[in-house]
Write an enzyme that holds these catalytic residues in place. Structure first.
Site, PDB file in Angstrom:
ATOM      1  N   ASP A  28     -22.144  21.839  33.885  1.00  0.00           N
ATOM      2  CA  ASP A  28     -23.507  22.359  33.769  1.00  0.00           C
ATOM      3  C   ASP A  28     -24.502  21.260  34.127  1.00  0.00           C
ATOM      4  O   ASP A  28     -24.408  20.137  33.606  1.00  0.00           O
ATOM      5  CB  ASP A  28     -23.799  22.805  32.332  1.00  0.00           C
ATOM      6  CG  ASP A  28     -23.202  24.159  31.990  1.00  0.00           C
ATOM      7  OD1 ASP A  28     -22.549  24.762  32.865  1.00  0.00           O
ATOM      8  OD2 ASP A  28     -23.393  24.615  30.845  1.00  0.00           O
ATOM      9  N   LYS A  85     -25.849  31.377  36.579  1.00  0.00           N
ATOM     10  CA  LYS A  85     -25.587  32.415  35.582  1.00  0.00           C
ATOM     11  C   LYS A  85     -26.554  33.586  35.718  1.00  0.00           C
ATOM     12  O   LYS A  85     -27.744  33.401  35.966  1.00  0.00           O
ATOM     13  CB  LYS A  85     -25.713  31.838  34.167  1.00  0.00           C
ATOM     14  CG  LYS A  85     -24.649  30.811  33.804  1.00  0.00           C
ATOM     15  CD  LYS A  85     -24.828  30.349  32.363  1.00  0.00           C
ATOM     16  CE  LYS A  85     -23.884  29.210  32.017  1.00  0.00           C
ATOM     17  NZ  LYS A  85     -22.476  29.651  31.923  1.00  0.00           N
ATOM     18  N   GLY A 157     -22.153  25.508  23.670  1.00  0.00           N
ATOM     19  CA  GLY A 157     -23.240  24.756  23.062  1.00  0.00           C
ATOM     20  C   GLY A 157     -22.930  24.182  21.704  1.00  0.00           C
ATOM     21  O   GLY A 157     -23.828  23.676  21.035  1.00  0.00           O
ATOM     22  N   ARG A 169      -5.077  30.915  23.422  1.00  0.00           N
ATOM     23  CA  ARG A 169      -3.817  31.262  22.751  1.00  0.00           C
ATOM     24  C   ARG A 169      -3.661  32.777  22.630  1.00  0.00           C
ATOM     25  O   ARG A 169      -2.550  33.307  22.737  1.00  0.00           O
ATOM     26  CB  ARG A 169      -3.755  30.605  21.368  1.00  0.00           C
ATOM     27  CG  ARG A 169      -3.455  29.113  21.420  1.00  0.00           C
ATOM     28  CD  ARG A 169      -3.005  28.609  20.061  1.00  0.00           C
ATOM     29  NE  ARG A 169      -2.718  27.182  20.040  1.00  0.00           N
ATOM     30  CZ  ARG A 169      -1.581  26.624  20.443  1.00  0.00           C
ATOM     31  NH1 ARG A 169      -0.618  27.383  20.954  1.00  0.00           N
ATOM     32  NH2 ARG A 169      -1.402  25.309  20.360  1.00  0.00           N
ATOM     33  N   GLY A 224     -17.274  24.660  24.306  1.00  0.00           N
ATOM     34  CA  GLY A 224     -16.957  23.681  23.270  1.00  0.00           C
ATOM     35  C   GLY A 224     -16.155  22.487  23.730  1.00  0.00           C
ATOM     36  O   GLY A 224     -15.801  21.632  22.922  1.00  0.00           O
ATOM     37  N   GLY A 245     -20.124  22.186  29.546  1.00  0.00           N
ATOM     38  CA  GLY A 245     -21.555  22.496  29.507  1.00  0.00           C
ATOM     39  C   GLY A 245     -22.350  21.372  28.901  1.00  0.00           C
ATOM     40  O   GLY A 245     -22.612  20.347  29.523  1.00  0.00           O
ATOM     41  N   SER A 246     -22.689  21.546  27.627  1.00  0.00           N
ATOM     42  CA  SER A 246     -23.529  20.578  26.932  1.00  0.00           C
ATOM     43  C   SER A 246     -22.804  19.260  26.699  1.00  0.00           C
ATOM     44  O   SER A 246     -23.437  18.231  26.475  1.00  0.00           O
ATOM     45  CB  SER A 246     -23.974  21.180  25.592  1.00  0.00           C
ATOM     46  OG  SER A 246     -24.350  22.539  25.757  1.00  0.00           O
TER      47      SER A 246
END
EC number: 4.3.3.6
Length: 304
Positions: A28, A85, A157, A169, A224, A245-246
């Site tokens: 990102d 996005k 995030g 999983r 995450g 991302g973050s």
């Protein structure tokens, strides 16, 4: 697949484009400078957006498609593919993104959904789509709509990888069950059709996943992933690549962490390399513990 021959051929091309990202990291970025850092670090592609998921979560409000001028600025800054996005169900945002020439469109639960009944019919577009999933049913429904690439939803995030692990999983376990049905019976079709109904998934796609032992399209980790170890964990669980991302630009040393995560995805089976690239990265994003979040604050439940 439930599509015309033309759509099927287009889908093969789009799925092939997504295959080209296999083994890579997609980062990102919110501006051209970050995009250049990502490219120099070895990113396979960048995701152009005005606010990373951590900021969307913190600032609240309605999260929409980014300004096309900002996306174009990033497209001009790098030579690697650029994704952007669109809101779930917002096919006009997708039309705009395709018109400005983005390489891939992410119909994303990180943005505020525009339609509570329908996802975008992705067969109508030339650009390949990526969509999130929490389980095999969601993944196969998105593929039936034309998604050329799937990712775990995780919990964007947060910097907490637990939801991405759970989603991967779950997909693995449900494919294993379908494969067991296929291999344990001389006539598996009735039981496999019953399982398809249970998953609310198209039978033909479920059968294809059972035969291959994996999704029919590439499946990336997202939501995450914050450390090289997180990235390698998702790869060892069977992901084809990783979205970050973050986790990069909300950390202490973005350049170093970006390079480290790329190395971790490349050498995900080598603990010595993973130990080496995990050293001296500065502070990881502080993040949010998903187990302390209220259900209404979770983004992954958006979409169906």
């Amino acid at each position: 697949m439930a599509a015309t021959n033309g759509a099927s051929n287009d889908f093969t091309v789009k799925a092939g484009l997504a295959q080209m990202l296999k083994g890579g990291v997609i980062m990102d970025v919110v501006n051209a400078e970050q995009a250049r850092i990502a490219e120099e670090a070895g990113a396979a592609a960048v995701m152009a957006l005005e606010r990373v998921p951590a900021d969307i979560r913190a600032q609240g409000g309605v999260a929409r498609m980014s300004d096309p001028s900002m996306i174009k600025e990033i497209m001009e800054a790098v030579t690697i593919p650029v994704m952007a996005k669109a809101r779930i169900g917002h096919f006009v945002e997708c039309q705009i993104l395709e018109a400005i020439g983005v390489d891939y469109i992410d119909e994303s639960e990180v943005l505020t959904p525009a339609d509570n009944l329908y996802h975008v019919t992705k067969h109508n577009f030339k650009a390949p789509f990526v969509c999130g999933c929490r389980n095999l049913g969601e993944a196969l429904r998105r593929i039936s709509e034309g998604a050329a690439m799937i990712r775990t939803k995780g919990e964007a995030g947060t910097g907490d990888v637990v939801e991405a692990v759970k989603h991967m999983r779950t997909v693995n376990a449900e494919i294993a069950r379908a494969r067991a049905i296929l291999q344990s019976s001389p006539d598996p079709e009735p039981e496999l059709r019953a399982y398809a109904r249970e998953l609310e998934a198209p039978y033909e796609l479920l059968r294809e996943a059972a035969e291959k032992g994996r999704l029919p399209v590439v499946n990336f980790a997202a939501g995450g992933v914050a450390t090289p170890a997180d990235a390698a964990l998702m790869m060892q669980l069977g992901c084809d690549g990783v979205f970050v991302g973050s986790g990069i630009f909300k950390s202490g040393d973005a350049k170093k962490r970006a390079k480290a995560i790329v190395q971790a995805v490349t050498h995900y089976k080598d603990p010595k390399v993973l130990a080496e690239v995990s050293q001296g990265l500065g502070e990881a994003m502080v993040g949010i513990n998903v187990s302390h979040m209220k259900d209404e604050d979770k983004l992954a439940k958006r979409g169906w």
